[in-house]
Design a protein around this motif. Structure first.
Motif, PDB file in Angstrom:
ATOM      1  N   ASP A 126      45.124 -14.434  26.763  1.00 42.03           N
ATOM      2  CA  ASP A 126      45.204 -15.682  26.567  1.00 42.03           C
ATOM      3  C   ASP A 126      46.631 -16.388  27.001  1.00 42.03           C
ATOM      4  OD1 ASP A 126      42.912 -15.835  25.517  1.00 42.03           O
ATOM      5  OD2 ASP A 126      43.634 -15.854  23.304  1.00 42.03           O
ATOM      6  N   ASN A 127      47.689 -15.235  27.146  1.00 49.77           N
ATOM      7  CA  ASN A 127      48.977 -15.773  27.652  1.00 49.77           C
ATOM      8  C   ASN A 127      49.488 -15.085  28.854  1.00 49.77           C
ATOM      9  OD1 ASN A 127      51.653 -16.433  26.766  1.00 49.77           O
ATOM     10  ND2 ASN A 127      51.862 -14.251  26.302  1.00 49.77           N
ATOM     11  N   ILE A 128      48.759 -14.212  29.469  1.00 50.01           N
ATOM     12  CA  ILE A 128      49.363 -13.698  30.635  1.00 50.01           C
ATOM     13  C   ILE A 128      48.241 -13.549  31.963  1.00 50.01           C
ATOM     14  CG2 ILE A 128      50.054 -11.328  31.684  1.00 50.01           C
ATOM     15  CD1 ILE A 128      51.914 -12.286  29.350  1.00 50.01           C
ATOM     16  N   TRP A 129      48.663 -13.924  33.067  1.00 46.06           N
ATOM     17  CA  TRP A 129      47.880 -13.800  34.171  1.00 46.06           C
ATOM     18  C   TRP A 129      48.260 -12.398  34.834  1.00 46.06           C
ATOM     19  CZ3 TRP A 129      44.265 -17.361  34.760  1.00 46.06           C
ATOM     20  CH2 TRP A 129      44.370 -18.608  34.579  1.00 46.06           C
ATOM     21  N   LEU A 130      47.150 -11.449  35.038  1.00 45.35           N
ATOM     22  CA  LEU A 130      47.530 -10.172  35.570  1.00 45.35           C
ATOM     23  C   LEU A 130      46.829 -10.149  37.068  1.00 45.35           C
ATOM     24  CD1 LEU A 130      48.519  -7.425  35.132  1.00 45.35           C
ATOM     25  CD2 LEU A 130      46.015  -7.174  33.925  1.00 45.35           C
ATOM     26  N   GLN A 131      47.640  -9.717  38.107  1.00 45.87           N
ATOM     27  CA  GLN A 131      47.489  -9.499  39.226  1.00 45.87           C
ATOM     28  C   GLN A 131      47.568  -8.372  40.036  1.00 45.87           C
ATOM     29  OE1 GLN A 131      50.278 -12.017  38.971  1.00 45.87           O
ATOM     30  NE2 GLN A 131      49.381 -14.133  39.238  1.00 45.87           N
ATOM     31  N   ILE A 132      46.853  -8.053  41.084  1.00 48.22           N
ATOM     32  CA  ILE A 132      47.082  -6.813  42.023  1.00 48.22           C
ATOM     33  C   ILE A 132      47.414  -7.277  43.604  1.00 48.22           C
ATOM     34  CG2 ILE A 132      45.926  -4.976  43.080  1.00 48.22           C
ATOM     35  CD1 ILE A 132      45.003  -4.174  40.130  1.00 48.22           C
ATOM     36  N   ALA A 133      48.036  -6.771  44.302  1.00 51.91           N
ATOM     37  CA  ALA A 133      48.155  -7.019  45.696  1.00 51.91           C
ATOM     38  C   ALA A 133      48.373  -5.808  46.582  1.00 51.91           C
ATOM     39  CB  ALA A 133      49.543  -7.950  45.822  1.00 51.91           C
ATOM     40  N   TYR A 134      48.029  -5.717  47.671  1.00 53.34           N
ATOM     41  CA  TYR A 134      47.998  -4.465  48.480  1.00 53.34           C
ATOM     42  C   TYR A 134      48.279  -4.911  50.078  1.00 53.34           C
ATOM     43  CZ  TYR A 134      43.184  -6.008  49.778  1.00 53.34           C
ATOM     44  OH  TYR A 134      42.245  -6.944  50.205  1.00 53.34           O
ATOM     45  N   THR A 135      48.615  -3.955  50.764  1.00 49.33           N
ATOM     46  CA  THR A 135      48.559  -4.010  52.099  1.00 49.33           C
ATOM     47  C   THR A 135      47.862  -3.035  52.862  1.00 49.33           C
ATOM     48  OG1 THR A 135      50.666  -2.409  52.513  1.00 49.33           O
ATOM     49  CG2 THR A 135      51.166  -4.625  52.205  1.00 49.33           C
TER      50      THR A 135
END
Length: 288
Positions: A230-239
């Protein structure tokens, strides 16, 4: 009466032109020089073409948007909107923020340039936050102030597959790069505020992933008010390597059940400095 506010960011946010239309956000494409020819991300240069050129050893140089291209977009938007919130990539990684601030001085307060030192998935979240704040009735100045106060409520950890591109771009000493290559180390870097810093060295990919996951968990606990969806956006990024990114996403999801994870390719302006095969885990505190 509420002023109509346009939200502008650049393609370093990872927001594509098509996604921008759907979201109601405007995205300034970042220019690249490849062997002295100019290309624009997501307009005349696709992710696939970019990595093909990189693999062929082409000279890829990032550039900031020209003053003309920035002002043309702003002028067009101000025919329809009363004001603009402009969220460029981190001022620590490019001069485009400084340039935009100088250009905004000629716009009588109608353009608020946000210097909140975000990049990639965290910059994307800032643009979405700005949109939400505008819908709540905040004006451009208030949104700028809010986002700048919120800037340290995000973290990114990136594991590189190779040090070659950092060395090529002069962002690391050749000796350090040579050592990393000999030892087959997977360096983990951290973006916190305006700097890209060394965070840890992993000997294996799985060790690198663990380091990133533990670091994000620690940030959530110590800085962002707890490990809570409820408090955090979690993300993944890559090349470049989608398969490796999907594998990481599954592993992160296991560690953080109940979290919705957003995944994007890293923008090409970042990719040309770190090369293919990089994986990143990021989080942002949700605005309440």
């Amino acid at each position: 009466m509420n002023k109509k506010t346009a939200i502008v960011t650049d393609s370093n946010s990872g927001i594509t032109q098509a996604q921008a239309k759907e979201l109601g956000i405007y995205v300034l494409p970042m220019p690249f020089m490849i062997n002295d020819e100019t290309f624009y991300e997501d307009i005349t240069l696709t992710q696939a073409e970019f990595y093909t050129r990189l693999a062929e050893g082409a000279d890829v140089i990032t550039s900031q948007p020209t003053p003309d291209s920035v002002m043309k977009l702003w002028d067009e938007l101000l025919e329809e909107y009363d004001q603009i919130v402009h969220i460029p990539m981190s001022s620590g990684l490019s001069g485009s923020c400084q340039s935009a601030m100088m250009l905004a001085e000629d716009y009588d307060g109608k353009v608020a340039v946000v210097n909140n030192q975000r990049i990639s998935v965290t910059q994307r979240q800032s643009a979405l936050d700005a949109l939400a704040l505008a819908e709540r009735g905040m004006d451009a100045g208030q949104i700028k102030e809010f986002l700048e106060e919120d800037k340290f409520n995000s973290s990114i950890y990136i594991m590189l597959d190779t040090l070659y591109y950092l060395k090529k771009g002069g962002r690391i000493t050749p000796a350090a790069a040579a050592l990393g290559t000999i030892l087959r180390l997977k360096p983990v870097l951290q973006i916190q505020g305006d700097k890209l810093d060394a965070f840890a060295k992993a000997r294996t990919i799985s060790q690198g992933k663990s380091i990133m996951i533990n670091a994000i968990r620690s940030d959530m606990e110590k800085r962002f008010g707890g490990v809570n969806a409820d408090n955090i956006w979690l993300q993944i990024a890559y090349t470049y390597d989608l398969e490796a990114a999907q594998q990481l996403k599954e592993e992160v999801q296991e560690q953080f059940p109940g979290f919705e994870i957003h995944m994007d390719p890293l923008s090409l302006s970042v990719a040309c400095h770190i090369g293919p095969g990089a994986l990143a885990v990021a989080c942002c505190k949700k605005i309440q």
